[in-house]
Design a protein around this motif. Structure first.
Motif, mmCIF file in Angstrom:
data_model
loop_
_atom_site.group_PDB
_atom_site.id
_atom_site.type_symbol
_atom_site.label_atom_id
_atom_site.label_comp_id
_atom_site.label_asym_id
_atom_site.label_seq_id
_atom_site.Cartn_x
_atom_site.Cartn_y
_atom_site.Cartn_z
ATOM 1 N N UNK A 1 9.400 8.424 0.391
ATOM 2 C CA UNK A 1 8.895 9.900 0.362
ATOM 3 C C UNK A 1 10.281 10.259 0.599
ATOM 4 N N UNK A 2 10.816 11.959 -0.153
ATOM 5 C CA UNK A 2 11.565 12.411 0.650
ATOM 6 C C UNK A 2 11.420 12.995 2.082
ATOM 7 N N UNK A 3 11.937 12.339 3.594
ATOM 8 C CA UNK A 3 11.268 12.475 4.465
ATOM 9 C C UNK A 3 11.238 13.951 5.302
ATOM 10 N N UNK A 4 10.247 14.867 5.389
ATOM 11 C CA UNK A 4 9.499 16.230 5.663
ATOM 12 C C UNK A 4 10.991 16.300 6.923
ATOM 13 N N UNK A 5 10.655 15.549 8.172
ATOM 14 C CA UNK A 5 11.247 15.708 9.121
ATOM 15 C C UNK A 5 12.736 15.677 8.650
ATOM 16 N N UNK B 1 22.815 8.845 3.017
ATOM 17 C CA UNK B 1 23.367 9.274 1.913
ATOM 18 C C UNK B 1 22.913 8.303 0.570
ATOM 19 N N UNK B 2 23.153 6.578 1.328
ATOM 20 C CA UNK B 2 22.619 5.979 -0.211
ATOM 21 C C UNK B 2 21.639 5.869 -0.022
ATOM 22 N N UNK B 3 20.672 5.643 0.674
ATOM 23 C CA UNK B 3 19.202 5.516 -0.074
ATOM 24 C C UNK B 3 18.468 6.444 -0.419
ATOM 25 N N UNK B 4 19.345 7.656 -0.962
ATOM 26 C CA UNK B 4 18.733 8.276 -1.652
ATOM 27 C C UNK B 4 18.124 7.568 -2.970
ATOM 28 N N UNK B 5 18.991 6.644 -3.062
ATOM 29 C CA UNK B 5 18.527 5.922 -4.598
ATOM 30 C C UNK B 5 17.264 5.345 -4.749
ATOM 31 N N UNK B 6 16.654 5.413 -3.206
ATOM 32 C CA UNK B 6 15.549 5.011 -3.401
ATOM 33 C C UNK B 6 14.507 6.421 -3.152
ATOM 34 N N UNK B 7 14.789 7.244 -3.630
ATOM 35 C CA UNK B 7 13.888 8.571 -3.069
ATOM 36 C C UNK B 7 13.224 8.088 -4.909
ATOM 37 N N UNK B 8 11.596 8.897 -3.914
ATOM 38 C CA UNK B 8 11.032 9.138 -5.508
ATOM 39 C C UNK B 8 11.320 9.442 -6.781
ATOM 40 N N UNK C 1 8.737 -8.165 -20.778
ATOM 41 C CA UNK C 1 9.868 -7.210 -20.250
ATOM 42 C C UNK C 1 9.162 -7.798 -18.549
ATOM 43 N N UNK C 2 11.239 -7.964 -18.009
ATOM 44 C CA UNK C 2 11.010 -7.888 -16.268
ATOM 45 C C UNK C 2 12.148 -7.821 -16.116
ATOM 46 N N UNK C 3 11.328 -6.721 -15.011
ATOM 47 C CA UNK C 3 12.649 -5.467 -14.520
ATOM 48 C C UNK C 3 12.608 -5.244 -13.690
ATOM 49 N N UNK C 4 13.225 -5.554 -12.639
ATOM 50 C CA UNK C 4 13.387 -4.856 -11.053
ATOM 51 C C UNK C 4 13.688 -3.895 -10.856
ATOM 52 N N UNK C 5 12.248 -3.074 -9.799
ATOM 53 C CA UNK C 5 10.851 -1.539 -10.018
ATOM 54 C C UNK C 5 12.001 -1.544 -8.352
ATOM 55 N N UNK C 6 12.365 -1.204 -7.303
ATOM 56 C CA UNK C 6 12.293 -1.196 -6.401
ATOM 57 C C UNK C 6 11.145 0.151 -6.642
ATOM 58 N N UNK C 7 10.982 -0.488 -4.104
ATOM 59 C CA UNK C 7 9.523 0.578 -3.713
ATOM 60 C C UNK C 7 10.650 2.064 -3.326
ATOM 61 N N UNK C 8 9.756 2.412 -3.845
ATOM 62 C CA UNK C 8 10.483 4.168 -2.941
ATOM 63 C C UNK C 8 10.028 4.815 -2.261
ATOM 64 N N UNK D 1 0.705 -1.116 -0.345
ATOM 65 C CA UNK D 1 -0.203 0.246 0.305
ATOM 66 C C UNK D 1 0.931 1.472 0.046
ATOM 67 N N UNK D 2 1.604 1.009 1.019
ATOM 68 C CA UNK D 2 2.802 2.127 1.053
ATOM 69 C C UNK D 2 3.505 2.758 -0.510
ATOM 70 N N UNK D 3 3.997 1.646 -0.928
ATOM 71 C CA UNK D 3 4.819 1.960 -2.112
ATOM 72 C C UNK D 3 3.774 2.365 -3.134
ATOM 73 N N UNK D 4 3.048 1.115 -3.610
ATOM 74 C CA UNK D 4 1.936 2.049 -4.632
ATOM 75 C C UNK D 4 1.255 3.562 -4.473
ATOM 76 N N UNK D 5 0.568 4.132 -3.486
ATOM 77 C CA UNK D 5 0.581 5.410 -2.961
ATOM 78 C C UNK D 5 2.213 6.201 -3.163
ATOM 79 N N UNK D 6 3.172 6.077 -2.640
ATOM 80 C CA UNK D 6 4.398 6.865 -3.141
ATOM 81 C C UNK D 6 4.524 7.233 -4.670
ATOM 82 N N UNK D 7 4.500 5.449 -5.300
ATOM 83 C CA UNK D 7 4.656 5.572 -7.023
ATOM 84 C C UNK D 7 3.390 6.405 -8.008
#
Lengths: 275, 421
Positions: free
Chosen positions: B187-191, B352-359, B178-185, B17-23
């Motif tokens: 959102x940029x934290x607000x706090x 820093x490293x988790x930025x690759x999962x930013x939306x 087409x089979x492809x990895x699409x990681x969950x994103x 649910x979270x990842x679908x909303x985010x995307x």
């Protein structure tokens, strides 16, 4: 880009600092969608008892803040009465709208037990109600005894606590008062730390099991003739502790004993017939 | 593009649910996006949904729980799917009608059974993208068998890890898909991020056996014995609650370990901690790991299939420990508890490293995938960009044969059992 936000989705965020100051923020479009642009305020209302009229209200001005958000500040003064405060968005000539909770940054409260407090003790913890609204839990106590840890063994329960605003003098006692028991009280002798603020006491299970069954509310009387101070755990970020800080039940001689936090985060001991 | 997501229940709590909303929210910046929720059981979703994304339920359980068609078993939704029991002729019918009337460019299914609906029922002009939030290896042979047939009709299939994408390519024969990895994103934290000083370890997820909160609590007993001022907060609810409460009592940890109840969103809770923890036996992705890292927490996790090992860089932004190993979990936690500087350094690396999962980066990839699939379909071909090879085909056929044999065998077994009754 559409910016319409339905009234039910307006979410109020906040940041609390260690003085208890609360800075509220509201997405501007949420406010605009339902209110006039000018003169919007936040209304805090002490939740009245059932079937009683509401009496205590505070309003706070909403000012434009960063990136189009609206902010309101509740300083440590005024001191809020103890209870639960509901929060509404108020505009000129329109109905008030109860607000949903957004992010509540309460990290400054987490280690709140480590700081000595002035009294009267005023505590505010913003939280989300069960039905999904923003509210603030408040406590206002002339003096306070903060429960720090509870150790339960088969034979006894030992409670460590710390007094704020008053210290433990010679002759100070811990008093267990039977709820609805017409003044039935059991007295225990606390052991105080050197500074007179920290103390602990031990409740013997056999003794309590043999006494009357019911709920025993825990107080400390710091010195003879001083007013009783309720033991509670108020100094962190947890507004409703009853289901979170849960201690094990112990069965002795047909009785089941359990220390627990009440809906007001006060400490009590329940003694009931073992099943 | 006009994009429709089809989800089981947008009103609950969970990673999908979270990842679908985010995307969906991120795509709504540039596209027309809707979420179709097969089920609805309450007025509002737990997560605030960007108003640009429209939300449309198909079956409202508050009124239709006793609908005659809802009492009859589903026929389109595959029987071997985990959620089969919650589907019915009514959901079959409503999903079918919804898909038939769809005027979107792309429709995205978010679980196997819904991907099957898309495969068979989406109109020809709509690009069908199946998303797998679980893993192929964890599906039953019977489900794999059903999916192997249905998924051939998809334009694209996305998994949440590279490892799972590789499994689909290797074990399923999906020519033209087409089979492809699409990681969950996330959102940029607000706090602002955690400053790493709070003596609090935070874990979050449903309280179910696979998450191994029992192992985490046992490991934390070792931490609390050495550092009694540290606490573990576990957020979530579920069937394991009472058992975990019992374990906390048994280990005498009630002053250190707390079952906090569910919190959504978790962001304000992560920043109260300085270490994140996960002890799962199985974690298709590991959304909470990314969430914690994006709030500046290093995460100690079991190295279970498949997510954690693709998210955490061991010894840099967290620790990976063997699955089910309480002592290793305790030692890794203690390492970060004992050393304030190490903990803060790892926290900064996590941020820093988790930025690759930013939306941003994830959505760009999704957009590219969808746009290419739409273009391909418009040009009358499929979206595939795949190498073919005899070897791959043969390997895929081997796995297919095994699942089919298992399915047939257990079918036969059912017949035998029925005969005995």
């Amino acid at each position: 880009m559409r910016t319409t936000v339905s009234a039910v989705t307006a979410r109020l965020g906040c940041v609390v600092d260690d003085s208890g100051r609360i800075v509220f923020d509201l997405p501007a479009e949420a406010a605009r969608a339902t209110q006039e642009a000018e003169g919007q305020r936040l209304l805090l209302r002490l939740r009245p008892k059932k079937d009683e009229p509401e009496k205590v209200l505070h309003t706070l001005a909403l000012e434009p803040g960063d990136d189009g958000r609206l902010c309101a500040v509740l300083d440590p003064e005024p001191v809020l009465a103890e209870g639960r405060w509901d929060v509404y968005l108020l505009g000129p000539g329109t109905e008030r709208q109860r607000l949903r909770p957004g992010l509540r940054d309460l990290r400054a409260l987490v280690d709140g037990q480590l700081r000595d407090r002035r009294t009267p003790l005023a505590v505010r913890i913003p939280y989300a109600t069960k039905d999904g609204y923003f509210a603030i839990r408040t406590w206002l106590r002339p003096a306070h005894a903060e429960v720090e840890r509870v150790d339960v063994s088969d034979g006894s329960t030992t409670v460590g606590a710390r007094l704020h605003g008053v210290s433990l003098a010679a002759g100070g006692t811990v008093r267990l008062r039977l709820r609805g028991g017409g003044g039935t009280v059991r007295e225990l002798k606390p052991l105080a730390s050197d500074d007179g603020h920290g103390f602990f006491f031990t409740v013997d299970h056999d003794g309590l099991a043999a006494a009357r069954h019911g709920v025993w509310d825990v107080f400390v009387q710091p010195s003879p003739d001083a007013p009783l101070v309720r033991l509670a755990r108020l100094l962190d970020d947890v507004a409703d502790r009853k289901e979170v800080f849960v201690y094990p039940a112990v069965t002795v001689e047909g009785a089941c004993l359990r220390p627990y936090f009440t809906v007001d985060n006060d400490l009590s001991l329940e003694v009931r017939k073992a099943v | 593009m006009k994009i429709s997501f089809l989800i089981h229940n947008a009103y609950g709590i969970g990673g999908t649910i979270t990842t679908t909303f985010n995307l969906a929210q991120a795509l709504a910046e540039r596209h027309e996006v809707e979420i179709v929720s097969v089920l609805r059981h309450r007025e509002l979703p737990n997560f605030a949904l960007d108003p640009r994304v429209s939300l449309r339920p198909l079956v409202d359980l508050r009124q239709e729980k006793e609908h005659p068609l809802h009492l009859r078993p589903a026929r389109v939704f595959p029987r071997a799917e985990y959620r089969y029991g919650q589907y019915s002729e009514l959901t079959d019918e409503r999903i079918g009608e919804c898909l038939a009337a769809l005027d979107a460019d792309v429709v995205i299914g978010t679980r196997p059974g819904l991907n099957v609906h898309l495969a068979y029922q989406a109109p020809r002009h709509v690009v069908r993208v199946g998303q797998e939030h679980l893993t192929l290896d964890n599906h039953s042979p019977r489900l794999r068998h059903a999916l192997r047939r249905a998924y051939r009709r998809l334009d694209a299939l996305t998994t949440v890890t590279e490892a799972d994408a590789a499994a689909y390519r290797r074990k399923m024969r999906l020519p033209g898909v087409r089979v492809e990895a699409l990681p969950n994103s996330v959102p940029d934290p607000v706090l602002s991020a955690s400053d790493g000083t709070a003596k609090v370890v935070v874990a979050a997820g449903r309280l179910v056996p696979v998450k191994r909160y029992d192992l985490l609590i046992e490991a934390f007993a070792v931490v609390a014995a050495e550092h009694p001022d540290w606490r573990l907060r576990i957020y979530g609810k579920g069937e394991e609650h009472d058992r975990l409460r019992g374990l906390i009592a048994e280990l005498g940890l009630w002053n250190n370990v707390f079952l906090m109840g569910a919190a959504a969103p978790m962001e304000a809770e992560w920043v109260k901690g300085s270490i994140g923890a996960a002890a799962s036996n199985f974690e298709p992705f590991g959304m909470t790991i990314v969430e914690a890292m994006r709030c500046g927490l290093p995460v100690v996790s079991t190295d279970c299939p498949y997510g954690p090992g693709e998210i955490i860089q061991d010894g840099v932004d967290g620790r990976l420990v063997p699955v089910g190993d309480r002592d290793a979990l305790a030692a890794a936690l203690l390492e970060l508890v004992r050393d304030d500087e190490l903990r803060r350094r790892a926290g900064r690396a996590a941020l820093k490293n988790a930025q690759r999962y930013a939306p941003g980066p994830v959505v760009e990839q999704a957009e590219r995938l969808f746009a290419e699939a739409v273009a391909a379909r418009a040009a009358g071909r499929r979206a595939v960009r795949e190498r073919s090879g005899v070897q791959r085909v043969l390997v895929g056929q081997g796995f297919a044969a095994r699942d089919a044999a298992y399915t047939a065998a257990s079918g036969a077994l059912r017949v035998v059992r029925k005969g005995r009754r």
